[in-house]
Scaffold this motif. Structure first.
Motif, PDB file in Angstrom:
ATOM      1  N   TRP A 138       0.862  -1.190   0.000  1.00 42.23           N
ATOM      2  CA  TRP A 138       0.000   0.000   0.000  1.00 42.23           C
ATOM      3  C   TRP A 138       0.893   1.232   0.000  1.00 42.23           C
ATOM      4  O   TRP A 138       1.631   1.475   0.959  1.00 42.23           O
ATOM      5  N   ARG A 139       0.821   2.019  -1.068  1.00 39.34           N
ATOM      6  CA  ARG A 139       1.587   3.269  -1.149  1.00 39.34           C
ATOM      7  C   ARG A 139       0.667   4.431  -0.776  1.00 39.34           C
ATOM      8  O   ARG A 139      -0.323   4.699  -1.446  1.00 39.34           O
ATOM      9  N   ARG A 140       1.012   5.139   0.302  1.00 42.09           N
ATOM     10  CA  ARG A 140       0.227   6.270   0.800  1.00 42.09           C
ATOM     11  C   ARG A 140       1.178   7.378   1.226  1.00 42.09           C
ATOM     12  O   ARG A 140       2.065   7.168   2.039  1.00 42.09           O
ATOM     13  N   HIS A 141       1.004   8.568   0.690  1.00 39.47           N
ATOM     14  CA  HIS A 141       1.783   9.735   1.106  1.00 39.47           C
ATOM     15  C   HIS A 141       3.293   9.521   0.982  1.00 39.47           C
ATOM     16  O   HIS A 141       4.065  10.171   1.691  1.00 39.47           O
ATOM     17  N   PHE A 142       3.727   8.594   0.123  1.00 41.53           N
ATOM     18  CA  PHE A 142       5.169   8.444  -0.115  1.00 41.53           C
ATOM     19  C   PHE A 142       5.557   9.470  -1.175  1.00 41.53           C
ATOM     20  O   PHE A 142       5.717   9.157  -2.356  1.00 41.53           O
ATOM     21  N   ASP A 143       5.682  10.729  -0.741  1.00 47.24           N
ATOM     22  CA  ASP A 143       5.982  11.832  -1.647  1.00 47.24           C
ATOM     23  C   ASP A 143       7.481  12.080  -1.668  1.00 47.24           C
ATOM     24  O   ASP A 143       8.117  12.178  -0.611  1.00 47.24           O
ATOM     25  N   LEU A 144       8.032  12.220  -2.856  1.00 43.85           N
ATOM     26  CA  LEU A 144       9.477  12.414  -2.976  1.00 43.85           C
ATOM     27  C   LEU A 144       9.925  13.743  -2.382  1.00 43.85           C
ATOM     28  O   LEU A 144      11.092  13.891  -2.002  1.00 43.85           O
ATOM     29  N   THR A 145       9.018  14.728  -2.268  1.00 45.44           N
ATOM     30  CA  THR A 145       9.384  15.997  -1.641  1.00 45.44           C
ATOM     31  C   THR A 145       9.656  15.834  -0.154  1.00 45.44           C
ATOM     32  O   THR A 145      10.234  16.735   0.470  1.00 45.44           O
ATOM     33  N   ALA A 146       9.239  14.701   0.441  1.00 45.56           N
ATOM     34  CA  ALA A 146       9.480  14.468   1.861  1.00 45.56           C
ATOM     35  C   ALA A 146      10.850  13.863   2.143  1.00 45.56           C
ATOM     36  O   ALA A 146      11.273  13.801   3.302  1.00 45.56           O
ATOM     37  N   VAL A 147      11.555  13.406   1.116  1.00 49.58           N
ATOM     38  CA  VAL A 147      12.897  12.857   1.337  1.00 49.58           C
ATOM     39  C   VAL A 147      13.788  13.985   1.847  1.00 49.58           C
ATOM     40  O   VAL A 147      13.882  15.044   1.222  1.00 49.58           O
ATOM     41  N   PRO A 148      14.435  13.801   3.011  1.00 50.92           N
ATOM     42  CA  PRO A 148      15.160  14.918   3.647  1.00 50.92           C
ATOM     43  C   PRO A 148      16.502  15.226   2.994  1.00 50.92           C
ATOM     44  O   PRO A 148      17.572  15.014   3.576  1.00 50.92           O
ATOM     45  N   TRP A 176       3.099  -9.337  -6.210  1.00 51.13           N
ATOM     46  CA  TRP A 176       2.339  -9.174  -4.971  1.00 51.13           C
ATOM     47  C   TRP A 176       1.155  -8.259  -5.256  1.00 51.13           C
ATOM     48  O   TRP A 176       1.118  -7.556  -6.261  1.00 51.13           O
ATOM     49  N   GLU A 177       0.181  -8.288  -4.379  1.00 52.11           N
ATOM     50  CA  GLU A 177      -1.037  -7.510  -4.583  1.00 52.11           C
ATOM     51  C   GLU A 177      -0.860  -6.082  -4.053  1.00 52.11           C
ATOM     52  O   GLU A 177       0.011  -5.818  -3.211  1.00 52.11           O
ATOM     53  N   HIS A 178      -1.732  -5.178  -4.508  1.00 51.13           N
ATOM     54  CA  HIS A 178      -1.640  -3.769  -4.137  1.00 51.13           C
ATOM     55  C   HIS A 178      -2.986  -3.239  -3.690  1.00 51.13           C
ATOM     56  O   HIS A 178      -4.034  -3.658  -4.183  1.00 51.13           O
ATOM     57  N   VAL A 179      -2.954  -2.303  -2.749  1.00 53.65           N
ATOM     58  CA  VAL A 179      -4.114  -1.496  -2.424  1.00 53.65           C
ATOM     59  C   VAL A 179      -4.049  -0.243  -3.301  1.00 53.65           C
ATOM     60  O   VAL A 179      -3.024   0.439  -3.328  1.00 53.65           O
ATOM     61  N   ASN A 180      -5.126   0.053  -4.020  1.00 53.61           N
ATOM     62  CA  ASN A 180      -5.136   1.195  -4.946  1.00 53.61           C
ATOM     63  C   ASN A 180      -3.918   1.133  -5.869  1.00 53.61           C
ATOM     64  O   ASN A 180      -3.035   2.003  -5.810  1.00 53.61           O
ATOM     65  N   PRO A 181      -3.821   0.117  -6.728  1.00 50.08           N
ATOM     66  CA  PRO A 181      -2.607  -0.063  -7.538  1.00 50.08           C
ATOM     67  C   PRO A 181      -2.276   1.179  -8.347  1.00 50.08           C
ATOM     68  O   PRO A 181      -3.143   1.780  -8.985  1.00 50.08           O
ATOM     69  N   THR A 182      -1.001   1.572  -8.303  1.00 52.31           N
ATOM     70  CA  THR A 182      -0.597   2.818  -8.959  1.00 52.31           C
ATOM     71  C   THR A 182      -0.720   2.737 -10.469  1.00 52.31           C
ATOM     72  O   THR A 182      -0.865   3.771 -11.133  1.00 52.31           O
ATOM     73  N   ALA A 322     -15.501   3.210  -8.303  1.00 50.94           N
ATOM     74  CA  ALA A 322     -14.365   2.623  -7.579  1.00 50.94           C
ATOM     75  C   ALA A 322     -13.857   1.373  -8.288  1.00 50.94           C
ATOM     76  O   ALA A 322     -12.641   1.163  -8.408  1.00 50.94           O
ATOM     77  N   ARG A 323     -14.777   0.553  -8.781  1.00 48.74           N
ATOM     78  CA  ARG A 323     -14.361  -0.640  -9.519  1.00 48.74           C
ATOM     79  C   ARG A 323     -13.687  -0.246 -10.835  1.00 48.74           C
ATOM     80  O   ARG A 323     -12.688  -0.854 -11.236  1.00 48.74           O
ATOM     81  N   HIS A 324     -14.227   0.761 -11.502  1.00 55.50           N
ATOM     82  CA  HIS A 324     -13.648   1.221 -12.762  1.00 55.50           C
ATOM     83  C   HIS A 324     -12.222   1.737 -12.555  1.00 55.50           C
ATOM     84  O   HIS A 324     -11.331   1.486 -13.379  1.00 55.50           O
ATOM     85  N   TRP A 325     -12.006   2.458 -11.445  1.00 55.25           N
ATOM     86  CA  TRP A 325     -10.688   3.008 -11.152  1.00 55.25           C
ATOM     87  C   TRP A 325      -9.784   2.015 -10.433  1.00 55.25           C
ATOM     88  O   TRP A 325      -8.615   2.321 -10.171  1.00 55.25           O
ATOM     89  N   LYS A 326     -10.328   0.840 -10.044  1.00 56.94           N
ATOM     90  CA  LYS A 326      -9.556  -0.200  -9.342  1.00 56.94           C
ATOM     91  C   LYS A 326      -9.003   0.304  -8.013  1.00 56.94           C
ATOM     92  O   LYS A 326      -7.866   0.009  -7.637  1.00 56.94           O
ATOM     93  N   VAL A 327      -9.819   1.081  -7.284  1.00 54.75           N
ATOM     94  CA  VAL A 327      -9.418   1.538  -5.960  1.00 54.75           C
ATOM     95  C   VAL A 327     -10.202   0.753  -4.910  1.00 54.75           C
ATOM     96  O   VAL A 327     -11.377   0.447  -5.099  1.00 54.75           O
ATOM     97  N   GLN A 328      -9.510   0.409  -3.829  1.00 50.48           N
ATOM     98  CA  GLN A 328     -10.154  -0.340  -2.749  1.00 50.48           C
ATOM     99  C   GLN A 328     -10.413   0.513  -1.515  1.00 50.48           C
ATOM    100  O   GLN A 328     -11.338   0.241  -0.745  1.00 50.48           O
ATOM    101  N   VAL A 329      -9.576   1.534  -1.296  1.00 48.68           N
ATOM    102  CA  VAL A 329      -9.765   2.445  -0.164  1.00 48.68           C
ATOM    103  C   VAL A 329      -9.595   3.862  -0.700  1.00 48.68           C
ATOM    104  O   VAL A 329      -8.503   4.245  -1.118  1.00 48.68           O
ATOM    105  N   ALA A 330     -10.677   4.640  -0.691  1.00 39.58           N
ATOM    106  CA  ALA A 330     -10.631   5.987  -1.238  1.00 39.58           C
ATOM    107  C   ALA A 330     -11.766   6.799  -0.635  1.00 39.58           C
ATOM    108  O   ALA A 330     -12.625   6.262   0.088  1.00 39.58           O
ATOM    109  N   ALA A 331     -11.772   8.113  -0.911  1.00 43.50           N
ATOM    110  CA  ALA A 331     -12.804   9.001  -0.367  1.00 43.50           C
ATOM    111  C   ALA A 331     -13.355   9.877  -1.486  1.00 43.50           C
ATOM    112  O   ALA A 331     -12.599  10.552  -2.181  1.00 43.50           O
TER     113      ALA A 331
END
Length: 386
Positions: A138-148, A176-182, A322-331
């Motif tokens: 699950w990739r969440r908030h892994f933003d490259l701007t956060a790399v120090p 392996w499986e993904h949540v909200n595959p990129t 959600a099914r069309h976009w292949k997202v499992q957890v979203a708002a």
């Protein structure tokens, strides 16, 4: 000055030196142009958040203290790519530990000294000298701007580029499986969302993309200006600045083009908003009442959040999207206008704890924890049966 000194100054190379005996070349005079006004979405925005890089993950701390014995065999796990301040993932770690499921994480703001080996010929990783077999990533908030690092330096640019490539690869591996595959969601920008939502029968505001918002009136009346990108800018690692929707003020927009395109959207008068979380096939809705588009961030105590029900027809459309976009957890964010709902956007890296706290309802957390644990068990059973 040494090469290290130039790097610390933000330059990749020292200035060019003319050959011996050559005449110096005169520098052209600096251009005399009037300063460009600040972009509209940076005018008057005072939201600022300092994201700490302190680890609060329960499982990581337990393993660091040596309270868990590993027998050397690969441990099936849920792998999360996030950042240290992702409290939703900290809660998930605790919930999975209670179910006996290992969770490991790679945080963008703590990745520089990480002991990591990823095997290319097997679905295995070695993280902090522990051999793991990710079942669900699950990739969440892994933003490259956060790399120090300072990306303007050669070392910083190098680190960001390497992590970008490896994180994208980890987020797209098919063994392996993904949540909200990129692969499905990386191009799910706001404009694509609007087109898809309309195709699925949802009403959307009239919308334009422009560098001249002062000359643009979708719908012909009041308008809202929005960012086409992220709601938060991180010009320095850990320092986040808000870019939130605001009413379009033509006196500020003027005739000078914006430095980048923005979204200008028809203002739709609404009784309130709905935030609908989709977790698998489950929908959990909260009604949000606020006076201003940015109030959720700049004055959250004045925002009212209550649990809500949604009509069956709307629920069917949201599940289909959600099914069309292949997202499992979203708002999903929607406006409530009488008996009609107007689609605004879907947020894949959605946060839910604040809404739960305001409404006094932990339903989303419970649904997410149960969905991840159930999916992990399904994948582990499928693997062991091979």
């Amino acid at each position: 000055m040494s090469s290290v000194g130039w790097e610390q100054e933000g330059a990749l190379f020292p200035p060019h030196q003319p050959a011996a005996g050559s005449a110096p070349v005169a520098e052209p005079p600096p251009a005399t142009t009037s300063p460009r006004p600040a972009p509209l979405l940076l005018q008057g925005q005072d939201y600022y958040y300092r994201s700490p890089s302190t680890c609060l993950d329960f499982q990581e701390r337990v393993h660091e203290m040596g309270l868990v014995d590993d027998d050397g065999d690969p441990v099936p796990c849920v792998l999360v790519l996030a950042r240290a301040a992702d409290m939703e993932m900290n809660e998930l770690s605790l919930a999975l530990a209670e179910r006996g499921i290992r969770m490991a994480r790679i945080d963008a703001d703590r990745c520089l000294n990480l002991a990591l080996t990823v095997y290319t010929d097997a679905p295995l990783i070695e993280l902090d000298q522990r051999l793991l077999r990710p079942m669900l990533v699950w990739r969440r908030h892994f933003d490259l701007t956060a790399v120090p690092v300072d990306p303007r330096t050669i070392n910083g640019s190098y680190s960001v580029d390497q992590w970008r490539s490896v994180a994208n690869w980890l987020s797209g591996r098919t063994d392996w499986e993904h949540v909200n595959p990129t692969r499905a969601t990386c191009h799910l920008d706001r404009l694509t969302q609007l087109a898809d939502a309309q195709a699925f029968g949802l009403r959307v505001p009239r919308t334009a993309v422009t560098t001249q918002p002062g000359r643009t009136r979708p719908g012909g009346g009041q308008c809202i200006v929005k960012t086409a990108g992220h709601h938060l800018l991180e010009p320095r690692p850990g320092a986040l600045h808000g870019l939130f929707p605001r009413p379009l003020d033509t006196s500020r927009a003027g005739d000078v083009p914006e430095s980048a395109p923005v979204i200008v959207q028809q203002y739709v008068s609404a009784e309130g908003e709905l935030r609908v979380f989709v977790v698998g096939e489950k929908l959990i809705a909260y009604r949000v009442d606020k006076l201003d588009p940015a109030q959720l961030w700049v004055d959250p105590d004045a925002v009212t959040v209550t649990r809500a029900e949604i009509p069956d027809a709307l629920a069917q459309r949201l599940r289909a999207l959600a099914r069309h976009w292949k997202v499992q957890v979203a708002a999903f964010d929607l406006l409530v206008t009488g008996s009609e709902h107007v689609f605004l956007e879907v947020n894949v890296s959605c946060d839910w704890r604040w809404f739960e706290h305001r409404a006094g309802s932990p339903d989303v957390s419970e649904a997410v924890h149960e969905w991840v644990a159930t999916r992990f068990a399904e994948l582990r059973t499928a693997r062991s049966g091979r």
